[in-house]
Scaffold this active site. Structure first.
Site, PDB file in Angstrom:
ATOM      1  N   ASN A  87     -77.038  21.949 -16.037  1.00  0.00           N
ATOM      2  CA  ASN A  87     -76.265  21.342 -14.955  1.00  0.00           C
ATOM      3  C   ASN A  87     -76.617  22.071 -13.664  1.00  0.00           C
ATOM      4  OD1 ASN A  87     -74.877  19.676 -16.815  1.00  0.00           O
ATOM      5  ND2 ASN A  87     -73.427  21.330 -17.247  1.00  0.00           N
TER       6      ASN A  87
ATOM      7  N   GLY B 184     -72.539  19.068 -12.051  1.00  0.00           N
ATOM      8  CA  GLY B 184     -71.469  19.602 -12.892  1.00  0.00           C
ATOM      9  C   GLY B 184     -71.593  21.081 -13.198  1.00  0.00           C
ATOM     10  N   GLN B 185     -72.347  21.810 -12.376  1.00  0.00           N
ATOM     11  CA  GLN B 185     -72.497  23.254 -12.604  1.00  0.00           C
ATOM     12  C   GLN B 185     -71.228  23.977 -12.166  1.00  0.00           C
ATOM     13  OE1 GLN B 185     -75.877  25.006 -10.581  1.00  0.00           O
ATOM     14  NE2 GLN B 185     -75.645  26.972 -11.629  1.00  0.00           N
ATOM     15  N   SER B 186     -70.668  24.780 -13.056  1.00  0.00           N
ATOM     16  CA  SER B 186     -69.441  25.511 -12.701  1.00  0.00           C
ATOM     17  C   SER B 186     -69.672  27.010 -12.575  1.00  0.00           C
ATOM     18  CB  SER B 186     -68.329  25.233 -13.722  1.00  0.00           C
ATOM     19  OG  SER B 186     -68.700  25.703 -14.992  1.00  0.00           O
TER      20      SER B 186
ATOM     21  N   HIS C 261     -78.316  28.734 -16.166  1.00  0.00           N
ATOM     22  CA  HIS C 261     -78.105  28.760 -17.618  1.00  0.00           C
ATOM     23  C   HIS C 261     -78.445  27.412 -18.224  1.00  0.00           C
ATOM     24  CE1 HIS C 261     -74.314  27.513 -15.722  1.00  0.00           C
ATOM     25  NE2 HIS C 261     -74.130  26.735 -16.777  1.00  0.00           N
TER      26      HIS C 261
ATOM     27  N   HIS D 224     -77.487  25.065 -21.655  1.00  0.00           N
ATOM     28  CA  HIS D 224     -76.623  24.889 -22.820  1.00  0.00           C
ATOM     29  C   HIS D 224     -77.503  24.504 -24.011  1.00  0.00           C
ATOM     30  CE1 HIS D 224     -72.788  24.511 -20.413  1.00  0.00           C
ATOM     31  NE2 HIS D 224     -73.672  24.201 -19.476  1.00  0.00           N
TER      32      HIS D 224
HETATM   33  P1  5GP Z   1     -71.714  24.826 -16.423  1.00  0.00           P
HETATM   34  O1  5GP Z   1     -70.464  23.999 -16.293  1.00  0.00           O
HETATM   35  O2  5GP Z   1     -71.896  25.714 -15.225  1.00  0.00           O
HETATM   36  O3  5GP Z   1     -72.938  24.056 -16.776  1.00  0.00           O
HETATM   37  O4  5GP Z   1     -71.481  25.756 -17.683  1.00  0.00           O
HETATM   38  C1  5GP Z   1     -70.764  26.936 -17.639  1.00  0.00           C
HETATM   39  C2  5GP Z   1     -70.331  27.241 -19.051  1.00  0.00           C
HETATM   40  O5  5GP Z   1     -69.967  28.599 -19.101  1.00  0.00           O
HETATM   41  C3  5GP Z   1     -69.119  26.427 -19.527  1.00  0.00           C
HETATM   42  O6  5GP Z   1     -69.478  25.693 -20.689  1.00  0.00           O
HETATM   43  C4  5GP Z   1     -68.059  27.491 -19.807  1.00  0.00           C
HETATM   44  O7  5GP Z   1     -67.298  27.205 -20.969  1.00  0.00           O
HETATM   45  C5  5GP Z   1     -68.882  28.755 -19.978  1.00  0.00           C
HETATM   46  N1  5GP Z   1     -68.232  29.981 -19.538  1.00  0.00           N
HETATM   47  C6  5GP Z   1     -67.574  30.187 -18.375  1.00  0.00           C
HETATM   48  N2  5GP Z   1     -67.132  31.458 -18.299  1.00  0.00           N
HETATM   49  C7  5GP Z   1     -67.540  32.062 -19.442  1.00  0.00           C
HETATM   50  C8  5GP Z   1     -67.393  33.404 -19.943  1.00  0.00           C
HETATM   51  O8  5GP Z   1     -66.798  34.286 -19.336  1.00  0.00           O
HETATM   52  N3  5GP Z   1     -67.931  33.663 -21.165  1.00  0.00           N
HETATM   53  C9  5GP Z   1     -68.594  32.701 -21.894  1.00  0.00           C
HETATM   54  N4  5GP Z   1     -69.078  33.068 -23.091  1.00  0.00           N
HETATM   55  N5  5GP Z   1     -68.753  31.442 -21.438  1.00  0.00           N
HETATM   56  C10 5GP Z   1     -68.230  31.131 -20.249  1.00  0.00           C
END
Ligand code: 5GP
Ligand code: ZN
Length: 113
Positions: free
Chosen positions: A86, A92-94, A99, A101
């Site tokens: 993402n 949808g990057q949070s 990274h 998935h």
């Molecule tokens: P994004 O939404 O940016 O593509 O994915 C971020 C991912 O990081 C999400 O699936 C979320 O559950 C995971 N995540 C966020 N904070 C942490 C954390 O502190 N530890 C771990 N193991 N995963 C996290």
């Protein structure tokens, strides 16, 4: 990078369930898994997202090599899996540390939400 949660995980300043690491990458379990197998594959070096990786840097191909290694290790290379990246707000990057998935263990749907 200061205040980056994934940099802190990469530096082992905060805990994560680490499954694999080498000099350039780390794989750990997602905190909120969206599939029976849901791992995050990160570079140890901080990049906000894929758009910040300099041309010629081989980190993305290395991450995919690691992903395939994980697929073989988990025994899902034949049945299939999904790799997701993402990027940015609409993507949808949070977490703003690059990274990928790695999702497996159930039927994936298409198109994604
Ligand atoms: P994004 O939404 O940016 O593509 O994915 C971020 C991912 O990081 C999400 O699936 C979320 O559950 C995971 N995540 C966020 N904070 C942490 C954390 O502190 N530890 C771990 N193991 N995963 C996290
Ligand atoms: Zn970071």
């Amino acid at each position: 990078m200061a205040d980056c949660i994934f940099c802190k995980i990469a530096n082992k300043e905060i805990p994560a369930q680490i499954l694999y690491e080498d000099d350039k990458t780390m794989v750990f379990k997602d905190l909120e898994p969206k599939a029976p197998i849901h791992y995050l594959i990160i570079p140890k070096q901080h990049f906000d997202n894929v758009t910040n990786v300099p041309a010629g840097n081989d980190i993305i191909s290395h991450i995919f090599t690691v992903a395939i290694k994980m697929a073989v290790k988990e025994g899902v290379s034949d049945e299939g899996f999904r790799i997701v990246n993402n990027t940015g707000a609409l993507g949808g990057q949070s977490v703003n540390h690059l990274h990928f998935h790695f999702l497996a263990g159930r039927q994936m749907k298409w198109p994604p939400g």
